[in-house]
Design a protein around this motif. Structure first.
Motif, PDB file in Angstrom:
ATOM      1  N   LEU A  55       2.315   1.773  -3.433  1.00  0.00           N
ATOM      2  CA  LEU A  55       1.312   2.290  -4.362  1.00  0.00           C
ATOM      3  C   LEU A  55       1.124   3.796  -4.178  1.00  0.00           C
ATOM      4  CD1 LEU A  55      -1.960   0.515  -5.310  1.00  0.00           C
ATOM      5  CD2 LEU A  55      -1.960   2.972  -4.875  1.00  0.00           C
ATOM      6  N   HIS A  56       1.098   4.243  -2.908  1.00  0.00           N
ATOM      7  CA  HIS A  56       0.987   5.679  -2.646  1.00  0.00           C
ATOM      8  C   HIS A  56       2.175   6.437  -3.237  1.00  0.00           C
ATOM      9  CE1 HIS A  56      -2.233   4.580   0.052  1.00  0.00           C
ATOM     10  NE2 HIS A  56      -2.429   5.849   0.388  1.00  0.00           N
ATOM     11  N   SER A  63      -6.436   1.379  -2.562  1.00  0.00           N
ATOM     12  CA  SER A  63      -5.569   0.868  -1.493  1.00  0.00           C
ATOM     13  C   SER A  63      -6.184   1.139  -0.121  1.00  0.00           C
ATOM     14  CB  SER A  63      -4.168   1.490  -1.585  1.00  0.00           C
ATOM     15  OG  SER A  63      -4.161   2.831  -1.154  1.00  0.00           O
ATOM     16  N   HIS A  64      -6.822   2.300   0.042  1.00  0.00           N
ATOM     17  CA  HIS A  64      -7.474   2.603   1.316  1.00  0.00           C
ATOM     18  C   HIS A  64      -8.645   1.662   1.570  1.00  0.00           C
ATOM     19  CE1 HIS A  64      -5.540   6.236   2.989  1.00  0.00           C
ATOM     20  NE2 HIS A  64      -5.170   6.437   1.744  1.00  0.00           N
ATOM     21  N   ALA A 107      -8.834  -1.377   0.472  1.00  0.00           N
ATOM     22  CA  ALA A 107      -8.250  -2.675   0.808  1.00  0.00           C
ATOM     23  C   ALA A 107      -7.764  -2.697   2.255  1.00  0.00           C
ATOM     24  CB  ALA A 107      -7.096  -2.986  -0.139  1.00  0.00           C
ATOM     25  N   LEU A 108      -7.142  -1.616   2.713  1.00  0.00           N
ATOM     26  CA  LEU A 108      -6.689  -1.541   4.102  1.00  0.00           C
ATOM     27  C   LEU A 108      -7.876  -1.578   5.069  1.00  0.00           C
ATOM     28  CD1 LEU A 108      -3.933   1.199   3.730  1.00  0.00           C
ATOM     29  CD2 LEU A 108      -3.542  -1.192   4.336  1.00  0.00           C
ATOM     30  N   ALA A 141       0.828  -1.206   0.000  1.00  0.00           N
ATOM     31  CA  ALA A 141       0.000   0.000   0.000  1.00  0.00           C
ATOM     32  C   ALA A 141       0.862   1.256   0.000  1.00  0.00           C
ATOM     33  CB  ALA A 141      -0.929  -0.011   1.216  1.00  0.00           C
ATOM     34  N   SER A 179      -6.129   4.726  -7.659  1.00  0.00           N
ATOM     35  CA  SER A 179      -5.252   3.730  -7.046  1.00  0.00           C
ATOM     36  C   SER A 179      -5.153   3.920  -5.540  1.00  0.00           C
ATOM     37  CB  SER A 179      -3.860   3.807  -7.675  1.00  0.00           C
ATOM     38  OG  SER A 179      -3.905   3.517  -9.057  1.00  0.00           O
TER      39      SER A 179
END
Length: 284
Positions: A31-32, A56-57, A59-60, A28, A52
């Motif tokens: 990706l950031h 990711s947020h 997914a977290l 993550a 993106s």
């Protein structure tokens, strides 16, 4: 047994751990960083970058909403190898002045040892129950100070402050520092594991739970807990917030006897989480 003058060093486990981000967290973060680099080189790529980061947020967040997930860091969902034919009974949300003493009596009847994940503010109201848990051979672990339902939304400072407060409370009353933490409702975020590392705590969830805080019938709870019961299992029931039957009796008191009896019939031995941790590390 209360020890209000314990030094601050007693409030953490000796096994303070160095935080190592999980591969999921590292991915993550990468990706950031990639999204930021892409924007610097090609500002027109902002829809991709924003999408993106948003993904990711999500997914977290999903990982934090999955109590048995190890994506955010180490998480005991089963006892570690080798433990023989041991299993663990974990009891959450107490101590409760009506239910906890009766649970302790049932455990005594079957000579079973359990791990009680206690809420700090309830322990302060009923310190004699925490003392009784320890005196009768069970383990007291950290279930936060206040059991906030918004715990998984806390930032790093608030999260560590809440866990540390529970650690101080339970250590003072029980006389020994908790070594495990269970998040309220099992929900968490990426800030939890760094806080646990700094406090010397290990996250523990469960193999299966009975949903005994909202189930309507004891038989259904018992079936969930016994379905596939095997060595290394960690089971979850509650002495606090326990659902009740039509007579007002806590369902957990009806669930425990057949559960404890089934373990005995299958030659399974109840052990506390900390006893299994001691065996794993070789250090009591």
């Amino acid at each position: 047994m209360s020890s209000p003058s314990l030094p601050s060093s007693c409030f953490t486990s000796a096994a303070v751990r160095r935080w190592k981000p999980s591969p999921f967290i590292c991915g993550a973060a990468a990706l950031h960083a990639g999204a930021a680099a892409a924007l610097a080189v090609q500002p027109g790529a902002w829809p991709w970058a924003v999408g993106s980061v948003a993904a990711s947020h999500l997914a977290l967040t999903a990982a934090g909403l999955w109590p048995r997930s190890a994506l955010l860091g180490p998480n005991w969902t089963r006892l570690p190898e080798p433990v023989g034919r041991r299993i663990a009974l974990t009891i959450d949300d107490g101590p409760d002045p009506e239910v906890t003493p009766r649970v302790l009596d049932l455990l005594d009847r079957f000579d079973a040892r359990a791990t009680f994940f206690c809420i700090g503010e309830l322990a302060r109201r009923h310190p004699q129950l925490v003392e009784a848990i320890v005196a009768r051979g069970h383990a007291v672990e950290n279930h936060s100070e206040h059991h906030r339902l918004t715990f998984s939304l806390f930032g790093p400072r608030a999260m560590k402050r809440e866990i540390a407060a529970g650690q101080r409370t339970l250590t003072e009353i029980a006389g020994v520092a908790p070594r495990f933490f269970r998040a309220p409702a099992g929900l968490r975020n990426p800030f939890l594991e760094p806080a646990l590392c700094s406090l010397g705590l290990q996250l523990a969830s469960w193999t299966r739970r009975g949903f005994d805080t909202r189930a309507q019938e004891a038989g259904a709870i018992t079936r969930r807990l016994l379905d596939g019961l095997a060595p290394r299992d960690i089971l979850l029931v509650h002495d606090g917030h326990a659902a009740r039957d039509a007579r007002g009796e806590p369902l957990v008191l009806e669930v425990l006897p057949p559960l404890l009896r089934a373990a005995a019939d299958n030659d399974l031995q109840w052990a506390t989480l900390r006893a299994c941790l001691d065996d794993q590390t070789g250090h009591p």
